[in-house]
Design a protein around this motif. Structure first.
Motif, PDB file in Angstrom:
ATOM      1  N   TYR A  19      71.499  71.367 -43.781  1.00  0.00           N
ATOM      2  CA  TYR A  19      71.290  72.466 -43.394  1.00  0.00           C
ATOM      3  C   TYR A  19      70.043  73.224 -44.377  1.00  0.00           C
ATOM      4  N   LEU A  62      75.896  78.865 -43.459  1.00  0.00           N
ATOM      5  CA  LEU A  62      76.671  77.781 -43.669  1.00  0.00           C
ATOM      6  C   LEU A  62      77.986  78.275 -44.002  1.00  0.00           C
ATOM      7  N   GLY A  83      74.074  67.609 -40.860  1.00  0.00           N
ATOM      8  CA  GLY A  83      73.663  69.104 -41.214  1.00  0.00           C
ATOM      9  C   GLY A  83      72.359  69.509 -40.564  1.00  0.00           C
ATOM     10  N   ARG A  84      71.591  68.587 -40.623  1.00  0.00           N
ATOM     11  CA  ARG A  84      69.955  68.859 -39.930  1.00  0.00           C
ATOM     12  C   ARG A  84      70.167  68.993 -38.674  1.00  0.00           C
ATOM     13  N   ARG A 138      76.272  68.013 -45.776  1.00  0.00           N
ATOM     14  CA  ARG A 138      75.970  68.671 -44.810  1.00  0.00           C
ATOM     15  C   ARG A 138      75.337  69.958 -45.318  1.00  0.00           C
ATOM     16  N   GLU A 139      75.769  70.567 -46.199  1.00  0.00           N
ATOM     17  CA  GLU A 139      74.944  71.570 -46.897  1.00  0.00           C
ATOM     18  C   GLU A 139      73.568  71.337 -47.252  1.00  0.00           C
ATOM     19  N   THR A 172      81.512  73.519 -41.321  1.00  0.00           N
ATOM     20  CA  THR A 172      81.492  72.000 -41.516  1.00  0.00           C
ATOM     21  C   THR A 172      82.611  71.487 -41.217  1.00  0.00           C
ATOM     22  N   PHE A 184      77.033  77.594 -39.033  1.00  0.00           N
ATOM     23  CA  PHE A 184      77.370  76.367 -38.922  1.00  0.00           C
ATOM     24  C   PHE A 184      78.543  76.021 -39.875  1.00  0.00           C
ATOM     25  N   ALA A 196      71.734  72.708 -37.858  1.00  0.00           N
ATOM     26  CA  ALA A 196      70.949  73.740 -38.139  1.00  0.00           C
ATOM     27  C   ALA A 196      69.696  73.768 -37.077  1.00  0.00           C
TER      28      ALA A 196
END
Length: 342
Positions: free
Chosen positions: A197, A182, A165-166, A193-194, A243, A241, A169
């Motif tokens: 982000y 997201l 996630g990072r 993943r959130e 997922t 983004f 983003a």
């Protein structure tokens, strides 16, 4: 008249002219038997096309050499590729795989669990996505999950979703996005993943925009719901983004319908990086999971729990030596595949 019943152990014994015990010894490679006897039994088995009753073997405490694998559906690229690798790795160890597609239905997942237990599989790998299913805690079989928290006692093999996630983003911001959204299946503390982000956006002083379309949404409804979610924030975002890669592809379709150029006007990053999606959409920028490594780790972990002892080598005595218990691997590293969408 041709018989429609499966041949039994008794049929093999009769055809070979030996006792049931002798046939059983040949099948299980136990006790001293002459080569002639082994060959007669083998010939009878081949002639009758006899197949051992695996459930009967299990009732006598023997392995059925079978594993259950539960996934939402192999039609989704990630789960199709995961299933292929799991089945291949298990076959290398002499195990057959029963593949069960839960289709996002909790009742169907329960039915498959009952079916697998009743067929005496040696263990279960689950990657289905029905939350709140307590049935796994009552199963007295080795169970391993892939990217799913089943219970504190079930090991979970997963990639480093938070780092992924990072990565996504950070890449969007580096490429000039100012307001990345997201698009995910479910929001909350379990969505790592959130979490990744949100960490990046917080550090950049940007308000997160989180859109959700439930994982188990029927295929016919999914594109319309994605369009609806994006339409609501169209004026407030300049990137997404997603997922998973299929959702990312649908975001690209939405952008095209809006007359937005990707990546000039709108940027998109996906997640998974399966072989199928890379072939179908090679331009997609995505975060790739090590799917083959996840599958191998899940198989190794499960077999380690099924087979607690390894056979001694031929130059030692015939006692079993303990097999070292494997630890659950740390979340596996992901990598960014830079395409032309961000």
């Amino acid at each position: 008249m041709e018989s429609h019943r499966e041949p039994t152990l008794a049929d093999v014994a009769q055809a070979a002219g030996v006792s049931l015990t002798t046939v059983s010894r040949v099948l299980n490679n136990r006790g001293y038997l002459s080569q002639e006897t082994r060959e007669r039994v083998a010939e009878a088995i081949a002639q009758l096309n006899y197949r051992p009753n695996q459930i009967a073997r299990a009732l006598h405490g023997k392995s059925t050499q079978s594993i259950g694998l539960i996934v939402p559906t192999v039609a989704l690229p990630f789960f199709g590729e995961l299933t292929e690798h799991v089945e291949d790795f298990l076959a290398d160890h002499g195990y057959r795989t029963f593949v069960c597609n839960s289709m996002g239905k909790a009742d169907r997942e329960r039915e498959y669990l009952d079916l697998l237990v009743s067929h005496r599989v040696d263990g279960i790998i689950s990657s289905a996505h029905n939350d709140g299913l307590a049935d796994y805690s009552s199963i007295h079989l080795p169970v391993v999950s892939v990217d799913r928290d089943l219970s504190p006692t079930v090991p979970n093999v997963r990639c480093d979703n938070e780092a992924g996630g990072r990565l996504a983003a950070e890449h969007l911001l580096k490429r000039g996005a100012c307001r990345p959204a997201l698009l995910t299946s479910r929001t909350g503390i379990h969505n790592l993943r959130e979490k990744g982000y949100r960490q990046v956006l917080q550090q950049a002083g940007i308000e997160p925009v989180v859109l959700t379309v439930d994982f188990n949404t029927p295929d016919a409804e999914r594109p319309g719901l994605i369009r609806d979610r994006l339409d609501l924030v169209a004026d407030d975002i300049d990137a997404v983004f997603a997922t998973d890669d299929l959702t990312a592809a649908q975001v690209m379709e939405w952008a095209a319908e809006k007359g937005l150029r990707v990546p000039e006007d709108f940027k998109v990053v996906g997640f998974d990086g399966t072989i199928a999606m890379r072939r179908a959409l090679p331009s997609l920028t995505t975060v790739q999971q090590p799917i083959a490594k996840l599958a191998r780790a899940a198989v190794d972990l499960l077999l380690n729990r099924i087979e607690p002892a390894a056979p001694a080598s031929s130059d030692t005595d015939h006692s079993d030596r303990p097999r070292k218990k494997l630890r659950v691997p740390s979340p596996m590293a992901v990598r960014l595949l830079a395409g032309r969408t961000a």
